[in-house]
Design a protein around this motif. Structure first.
Motif, PDB file in Angstrom:
ATOM      1  N   SER A 280       0.839  -1.199   0.000  1.00 33.84           N
ATOM      2  CA  SER A 280       0.000   0.000   0.000  1.00 33.84           C
ATOM      3  C   SER A 280       0.869   1.242   0.000  1.00 33.84           C
ATOM      4  O   SER A 280       1.951   1.262   0.611  1.00 33.84           O
ATOM      5  CB  SER A 280      -0.898   0.026   1.241  1.00 33.84           C
ATOM      6  N   CYS A 281       0.408   2.271  -0.690  1.00 36.31           N
ATOM      7  CA  CYS A 281       1.090   3.561  -0.735  1.00 36.31           C
ATOM      8  C   CYS A 281       0.239   4.563   0.038  1.00 36.31           C
ATOM      9  O   CYS A 281      -0.943   4.763  -0.276  1.00 36.31           O
ATOM     10  CB  CYS A 281       1.261   4.002  -2.186  1.00 36.31           C
ATOM     11  N   LEU A 282       0.833   5.181   1.052  1.00 32.24           N
ATOM     12  CA  LEU A 282       0.099   6.051   1.961  1.00 32.24           C
ATOM     13  C   LEU A 282       0.715   7.441   2.011  1.00 32.24           C
ATOM     14  O   LEU A 282       1.931   7.595   1.897  1.00 32.24           O
ATOM     15  CB  LEU A 282       0.120   5.484   3.389  1.00 32.24           C
ATOM     16  N   VAL A 283      -0.134   8.441   2.202  1.00 33.17           N
ATOM     17  CA  VAL A 283       0.349   9.770   2.594  1.00 33.17           C
ATOM     18  C   VAL A 283       0.016   9.911   4.071  1.00 33.17           C
ATOM     19  O   VAL A 283      -1.112   9.628   4.503  1.00 33.17           O
ATOM     20  CB  VAL A 283      -0.291  10.890   1.756  1.00 33.17           C
ATOM     21  N   VAL A 284       1.003  10.339   4.852  1.00 27.71           N
ATOM     22  CA  VAL A 284       0.884  10.327   6.309  1.00 27.71           C
ATOM     23  C   VAL A 284       1.233  11.699   6.865  1.00 27.71           C
ATOM     24  O   VAL A 284       2.202  12.343   6.432  1.00 27.71           O
ATOM     25  CB  VAL A 284       1.817   9.253   6.924  1.00 27.71           C
ATOM     26  N   ALA A 285       0.454  12.141   7.837  1.00 28.79           N
ATOM     27  CA  ALA A 285       0.733  13.409   8.511  1.00 28.79           C
ATOM     28  C   ALA A 285       1.880  13.236   9.494  1.00 28.79           C
ATOM     29  O   ALA A 285       2.000  12.186  10.137  1.00 28.79           O
ATOM     30  CB  ALA A 285      -0.516  13.894   9.238  1.00 28.79           C
ATOM     31  N   PRO A 286       2.759  14.234   9.621  1.00 32.76           N
ATOM     32  CA  PRO A 286       3.838  14.136  10.604  1.00 32.76           C
ATOM     33  C   PRO A 286       3.277  13.956  12.021  1.00 32.76           C
ATOM     34  O   PRO A 286       2.121  14.314  12.289  1.00 32.76           O
ATOM     35  CB  PRO A 286       4.562  15.489  10.466  1.00 32.76           C
ATOM     36  N   PRO A 287       4.075  13.394  12.923  1.00 33.87           N
ATOM     37  CA  PRO A 287       3.597  13.167  14.299  1.00 33.87           C
ATOM     38  C   PRO A 287       3.037  14.455  14.914  1.00 33.87           C
ATOM     39  O   PRO A 287       3.610  15.535  14.765  1.00 33.87           O
ATOM     40  CB  PRO A 287       4.852  12.696  15.030  1.00 33.87           C
ATOM     41  N   GLY A 288       1.905  14.310  15.587  1.00 31.07           N
ATOM     42  CA  GLY A 288       1.288  15.449  16.242  1.00 31.07           C
ATOM     43  C   GLY A 288       0.421  16.307  15.350  1.00 31.07           C
ATOM     44  O   GLY A 288      -0.131  17.315  15.793  1.00 31.07           O
ATOM     45  N   THR A 289       0.307  15.931  14.070  1.00 26.76           N
ATOM     46  CA  THR A 289      -0.524  16.696  13.138  1.00 26.76           C
ATOM     47  C   THR A 289      -1.514  15.752  12.456  1.00 26.76           C
ATOM     48  O   THR A 289      -1.459  14.535  12.631  1.00 26.76           O
ATOM     49  CB  THR A 289       0.319  17.403  12.063  1.00 26.76           C
ATOM     50  N   SER A 290      -2.414  16.332  11.681  1.00 26.65           N
ATOM     51  CA  SER A 290      -3.382  15.515  10.945  1.00 26.65           C
ATOM     52  C   SER A 290      -3.827  16.277   9.705  1.00 26.65           C
ATOM     53  O   SER A 290      -3.594  17.489   9.577  1.00 26.65           O
ATOM     54  CB  SER A 290      -4.594  15.178  11.819  1.00 26.65           C
ATOM     55  N   PHE A 291      -4.463  15.553   8.802  1.00 25.49           N
ATOM     56  CA  PHE A 291      -5.042  16.164   7.604  1.00 25.49           C
ATOM     57  C   PHE A 291      -6.536  16.391   7.824  1.00 25.49           C
ATOM     58  O   PHE A 291      -7.167  15.686   8.614  1.00 25.49           O
ATOM     59  CB  PHE A 291      -4.837  15.266   6.380  1.00 25.49           C
ATOM     60  N   ALA A 292      -7.097  17.359   7.073  1.00 24.95           N
ATOM     61  CA  ALA A 292      -8.510  17.694   7.249  1.00 24.95           C
ATOM     62  C   ALA A 292      -9.368  17.313   6.054  1.00 24.95           C
ATOM     63  O   ALA A 292     -10.592  17.447   6.104  1.00 24.95           O
ATOM     64  CB  ALA A 292      -8.671  19.188   7.533  1.00 24.95           C
ATOM     65  N   ARG A 293      -8.752  16.839   4.969  1.00 26.90           N
ATOM     66  CA  ARG A 293      -9.511  16.344   3.822  1.00 26.90           C
ATOM     67  C   ARG A 293      -8.598  15.483   2.970  1.00 26.90           C
ATOM     68  O   ARG A 293      -7.391  15.367   3.246  1.00 26.90           O
ATOM     69  CB  ARG A 293     -10.119  17.487   3.003  1.00 26.90           C
ATOM     70  N   SER A 294      -9.156  14.901   1.935  1.00 24.24           N
ATOM     71  CA  SER A 294      -8.350  14.080   1.029  1.00 24.24           C
ATOM     72  C   SER A 294      -7.283  14.941   0.354  1.00 24.24           C
ATOM     73  O   SER A 294      -7.515  16.099   0.017  1.00 24.24           O
ATOM     74  CB  SER A 294      -9.250  13.447  -0.042  1.00 24.24           C
ATOM     75  N   LEU A 295      -6.113  14.338   0.155  1.00 30.27           N
ATOM     76  CA  LEU A 295      -5.028  15.054  -0.512  1.00 30.27           C
ATOM     77  C   LEU A 295      -5.002  14.802  -2.017  1.00 30.27           C
ATOM     78  O   LEU A 295      -4.216  15.432  -2.734  1.00 30.27           O
ATOM     79  CB  LEU A 295      -3.680  14.645   0.081  1.00 30.27           C
ATOM     80  N   ILE A 296      -5.855  13.913  -2.511  1.00 34.18           N
ATOM     81  CA  ILE A 296      -5.870  13.630  -3.959  1.00 34.18           C
ATOM     82  C   ILE A 296      -6.345  14.865  -4.705  1.00 34.18           C
ATOM     83  O   ILE A 296      -7.413  15.421  -4.420  1.00 34.18           O
ATOM     84  CB  ILE A 296      -6.759  12.427  -4.265  1.00 34.18           C
ATOM     85  N   GLY A 297      -5.512  15.317  -5.643  1.00 34.94           N
ATOM     86  CA  GLY A 297      -5.822  16.547  -6.374  1.00 34.94           C
ATOM     87  C   GLY A 297      -5.422  17.800  -5.634  1.00 34.94           C
ATOM     88  O   GLY A 297      -5.843  18.903  -6.027  1.00 34.94           O
ATOM     89  N   LEU A 298      -4.593  17.687  -4.606  1.00 34.06           N
ATOM     90  CA  LEU A 298      -4.197  18.876  -3.826  1.00 34.06           C
ATOM     91  C   LEU A 298      -3.495  19.912  -4.678  1.00 34.06           C
ATOM     92  O   LEU A 298      -3.661  21.109  -4.473  1.00 34.06           O
ATOM     93  CB  LEU A 298      -3.278  18.413  -2.674  1.00 34.06           C
ATOM     94  N   ALA A 299      -2.671  19.468  -5.609  1.00 37.47           N
ATOM     95  CA  ALA A 299      -1.915  20.371  -6.499  1.00 37.47           C
ATOM     96  C   ALA A 299      -1.072  21.325  -5.646  1.00 37.47           C
ATOM     97  O   ALA A 299      -0.336  20.892  -4.771  1.00 37.47           O
ATOM     98  CB  ALA A 299      -2.839  21.099  -7.448  1.00 37.47           C
ATOM     99  N   ASP A 300      -1.195  22.631  -5.900  1.00 39.76           N
ATOM    100  CA  ASP A 300      -0.365  23.612  -5.188  1.00 39.76           C
ATOM    101  C   ASP A 300      -1.086  24.258  -4.022  1.00 39.76           C
ATOM    102  O   ASP A 300      -0.597  25.242  -3.459  1.00 39.76           O
ATOM    103  CB  ASP A 300       0.099  24.697  -6.161  1.00 39.76           C
ATOM    104  N   ALA A 301      -2.262  23.739  -3.645  1.00 38.72           N
ATOM    105  CA  ALA A 301      -2.998  24.311  -2.517  1.00 38.72           C
ATOM    106  C   ALA A 301      -2.288  23.975  -1.204  1.00 38.72           C
ATOM    107  O   ALA A 301      -1.502  23.014  -1.126  1.00 38.72           O
ATOM    108  CB  ALA A 301      -4.417  23.772  -2.496  1.00 38.72           C
ATOM    109  N   PRO A 302      -2.533  24.763  -0.166  1.00 37.61           N
ATOM    110  CA  PRO A 302      -1.924  24.455   1.137  1.00 37.61           C
ATOM    111  C   PRO A 302      -2.352  23.088   1.653  1.00 37.61           C
ATOM    112  O   PRO A 302      -3.472  22.634   1.366  1.00 37.61           O
ATOM    113  CB  PRO A 302      -2.446  25.575   2.049  1.00 37.61           C
ATOM    114  N   VAL A 303      -1.485  22.440   2.391  1.00 34.13           N
ATOM    115  CA  VAL A 303      -1.842  21.152   3.004  1.00 34.13           C
ATOM    116  C   VAL A 303      -2.954  21.386   4.015  1.00 34.13           C
ATOM    117  O   VAL A 303      -2.817  22.209   4.924  1.00 34.13           O
ATOM    118  CB  VAL A 303      -0.617  20.507   3.690  1.00 34.13           C
TER     119      VAL A 303
END
Length: 306
Positions: A280-303
């Motif tokens: 499996s290929c995963l995108v993971v938030a650094p320790p102590g942080t989290s994501f707020a939506r899917s990153l697919i199609g993020l392009a140049d928008a802020p994480v």
């Protein structure tokens, strides 16, 4: 005596009603009766506001030939303007010469549905799956958006008007409503929350699935099945990074360390090189942080931080 009195009273009321009611002037509406409006066939790109859900019958073991159901139907029409309210799906394709039966066996329905995922590729776009790792070896990733396909036909009123068609619909795997659109979503858009595969932790063996619009630690963006040709763990991670760049549509999917790209293997024991394994290929938030939506199609928008 009381019973006689009540009987006489009821008879009097009924007699009065038969005399008075026909002579009470009613509200008359001018004009001729008009039949209810019956929707025409859908068009590719229409939005779905309601659809029958045939999928609970498939949650149990494989349906039998004699498991017959109503052919699914849906309410479709032009898509609302952005912010005009959620939808539950979109029309991927329409066969204008099809004549689906009013009732169908579950097994026959699955056969008719087989074309829908193929039609959907042209609608949603796709993420190039093959990553060359050298030495004549490639890793072929399968993107993991939570799409579900449903084939629908005319409802009873449409059939009565002689309509013959069937349509492939795409929606969320759990039927959730969503804002946004899926046309070209994998090549030019951003994935609405119900379609991402997000988790509470990077270890998928213990993590819980989380809605992608809630804080989450990891998102599964691709899976691959490796064959007998060995692939080193370094090459496998590079292949995952390359695929993540395509999925996020950015040259640097790590965003300088704001996103960790990981490969998970299992449940087979870890080896190096890796052979005959599901990865499996995963995108993971650094320790102590989290994501707020899917990153697919993020392009140049802020994480999107959770």
């Amino acid at each position: 005596m009381t019973r006689r009195w009540w009987g006489a009273l009821i008879a009097a009321v009924v007699l009065t009603a038969t005399i008075v009611v026909p002579n009470v002037p009613g509200r008359r509406i001018a004009g001729e009766p008009v039949a209810g409006v019956v929707a025409g066939p859908p068009s590719a790109g229409d939005c779905v506001t309601w659809m029958a859900d045939p999928w609970p019958r498939f949650d149990r073991p494989a349906p039998q030939v004699d498991d017959v159901m109503d052919y699914p139907t849906a309410s479709t029409g032009p898509c609302p303007d952005p912010g005009g309210g959620p939808i539950v799906g979109e029309v991927v394709s329409v066969e204008t010469t099809a004549s689906p039966p009013a009732r169908i066996s579950a097994t026959d329905y699955l056969s008719q549905l087989a074309q829908c995922p193929i039609d959907a590729i042209a609608y949603t776009g796709s993420i190039a799956p093959v990553v060359d790792v050298g030495g004549g070896t490639s890793v072929v990733w399968a993107a993991q958006p939570e799409f579900r396909y449903t084939r629908v036909g005319p409802d009873r009123a449409q059939r009565a008007r002689g309509q013959h068609w069937s349509a492939c619909l795409i929606g969320a795997d759990d039927g959730s409503p969503y804002d946004g659109r899926l046309r070209d979503v994998l090549t030019a858009g951003t994935l609405p929350p119900p379609f991402g595969a997000c988790f509470s932790a990077p270890d998928l063996s213990t993590a819980e699935a989380v809605a992608c619009d809630r804080p989450h630690a990891a998102e599964l963006i691709g899976t691959a099945r490796l064959g007998p040709r060995p692939v080193t763990r370094d090459d496998l991670r590079l292949a995952c990074v390359a695929f993540a760049g395509r999925a996020l549509r950015t040259a640097d999917p790590t965003r300088g360390g704001a996103i960790d790209i990981r490969v998970a293997t299992g449940p087979e024991p870890a080896t190096d090189p890796v052979v005959d394994s599901f990865v499996s290929c995963l995108v993971v938030a650094p320790p102590g942080t989290s994501f707020a939506r899917s990153l697919i199609g993020l392009a140049d928008a802020p994480v999107p931080a959770g």
